[in-house]
Scaffold this active site. Structure first.
Site, short mmCIF file in Angstrom:
data_model
loop_
_atom_site.label_atom_id
_atom_site.label_comp_id
_atom_site.label_asym_id
_atom_site.label_seq_id
_atom_site.Cartn_x
_atom_site.Cartn_y
_atom_site.Cartn_z
N LYS A 145 0.83 -1.20 0.00
CA LYS A 145 0.00 0.00 0.00
C LYS A 145 0.87 1.26 0.00
CE LYS A 145 -3.83 -2.40 2.19
NZ LYS A 145 -4.46 -2.87 3.43
N GLN A 166 -5.00 -1.71 9.57
CA GLN A 166 -4.86 -3.03 8.96
C GLN A 166 -5.45 -4.10 9.88
OE1 GLN A 166 -3.69 -3.55 5.86
NE2 GLN A 166 -3.94 -5.75 6.01
N ASP A 214 -11.46 2.52 3.71
CA ASP A 214 -11.72 1.08 3.62
C ASP A 214 -13.20 0.79 3.40
OD1 ASP A 214 -9.71 -0.86 3.77
OD2 ASP A 214 -9.41 -0.60 5.93
N1 GUN Z 1 -6.93 -7.03 5.99
C1 GUN Z 1 -7.16 -7.78 4.89
N2 GUN Z 1 -7.77 -7.04 3.94
C2 GUN Z 1 -7.92 -5.80 4.45
C3 GUN Z 1 -8.46 -4.59 3.94
O1 GUN Z 1 -8.97 -4.50 2.82
N3 GUN Z 1 -8.41 -3.52 4.78
C4 GUN Z 1 -7.88 -3.60 6.02
N4 GUN Z 1 -7.89 -2.50 6.77
N5 GUN Z 1 -7.38 -4.69 6.52
C5 GUN Z 1 -7.38 -5.79 5.74
#
Ligand code: GUN
Length: 285
Positions: free
Chosen positions: A53, A97, A120
């Site tokens: 990211k 996350q 998100d």
């Molecule tokens: N963990 C696995 N996929 C995601 C996601 O799309 N966003 C977040 N914040 N955590 C994750």
């Protein structure tokens, strides 16, 4: 029939080029989109997603601020950090996350993020607005799937879409977005009886159960569009999805690969939501 492959990698590249242009023109107006990422603990998969990211943000002209926090952090300290970021003017998106250590409530953390910065799309306000068809940040994987279908001009109207999996992150929201596109939607899950009976009716099949290679050609109707959301590492180190790609691609009309399918689109829609959030602050001032 041999399916046409929908390359998420290629589409993601095209969208990221557009985002670069947008961040450049925002910069001229004095706005640099900013994403804050909170990573708690040292889960290697999460750390690797976060690095991906960060890299994607930099390439798109988005500032990324990653806070790497000890697994032992208290829930209160984490909630306070989120509150600080909610108030920070240079931060337009906040991502915590997941998963979080078990002593921290994911629900509380998700609700602590301001819905205006919830790139998100996990906050109940955004989920509710999405279901109601109002303006909302759409959660990134489902949003990416819809964009992949759009990129091939695949009309969803009146089609039967079958979603396998009902997670809050993928299954439930993608079912809602497909409904919004006027598909007829069936949502299957671990307690569904005779799964094949459902999947064989699908014009569009979304495999999002998190089970390695469990969708075979036998689950698929001739000419169906197959979207594979799974990502699993095989014993030989290679990556695979929820779908047996080789045999499925002989029956499907379109199919997404793993890797290079849904995965790159998820990060891309996160970037897109962050740029969108920065633009919205501009229209608020
Ligand atoms: N963990 C696995 N996929 C995601 C996601 O799309 N966003 C977040 N914040 N955590 C994750």
């Amino acid at each position: 029939m041999t399916a046409e492959v929908i390359s998420g990698k290629e589409l993601a590249g095209t969208i990221r080029e557009t985002l670069k242009t947008e961040t450049a023109s925002l910069k001229e107006k004095g706005i640099v989109p900013g994403l804050a990422v909170l990573l708690v603990g040292d889960d290697p998969a999460s750390a690797s997603y976060v690095r991906g990211k960060e890299k994607a943000c930099i390439e798109a002209g988005i500032t990324s601020e990653v806070q790497r926090l000890e697994a032992s952090i208290t829930e209160e300290t984490l909630l306070n950090k989120i509150e600080e970021l909610n108030r920070a003017a240079h931060i337009h998106g906040i991502l915590v996350q997941l998963p979080l250590p078990s002593h921290i409530s994911e629900d509380k953390v998700i609700e602590a993020v301001s819905p205006k910065k919830d790139v998100d799309g996990f906050h109940p306000v955004n989920v509710g607005n999405m279901v109601l068809g109002r303006q909302a940040f759409l959660s990134c994987t489902p949003y990416g799937i819809i964009e992949m279908l759009r990129s091939k001009n695949l009309s969803l109207e009146g089609k039967h879409a079958v979603v396998v999996g009902r997670s809050n992150i993928v299954g439930k929201p993608v079912a809602q977005l497909l409904l919004r596109e006027n598909a007829t939607v069936t949502c299957c899950h671990s307690r569904t009886r005779d799964l094949k009976q459902h999947t064989r009716q699908a014009d569009i099949l979304i495999a999002a159960a998190g089970m390695q290679e469990f969708i075979s050609a036998d689950h698929i109707k001739d000419g169906a569009v197959v979207i594979d959301v799974g990502i699993h590492r095989k014993e030989d180190g290679s990556l695979t999805g929820d779908v047996l790609f080789e045999e499925a691609s002989k029956k499907a009309s379109y199919i997404t690969p793993v890797p290079g399918g849904v995965g790159p689109m998820t990060i891309t829609m996160l970037l897109s939501n962050t740029v969108e959030s920065a633009k919205r602050t501009m229209s608020r001032v």
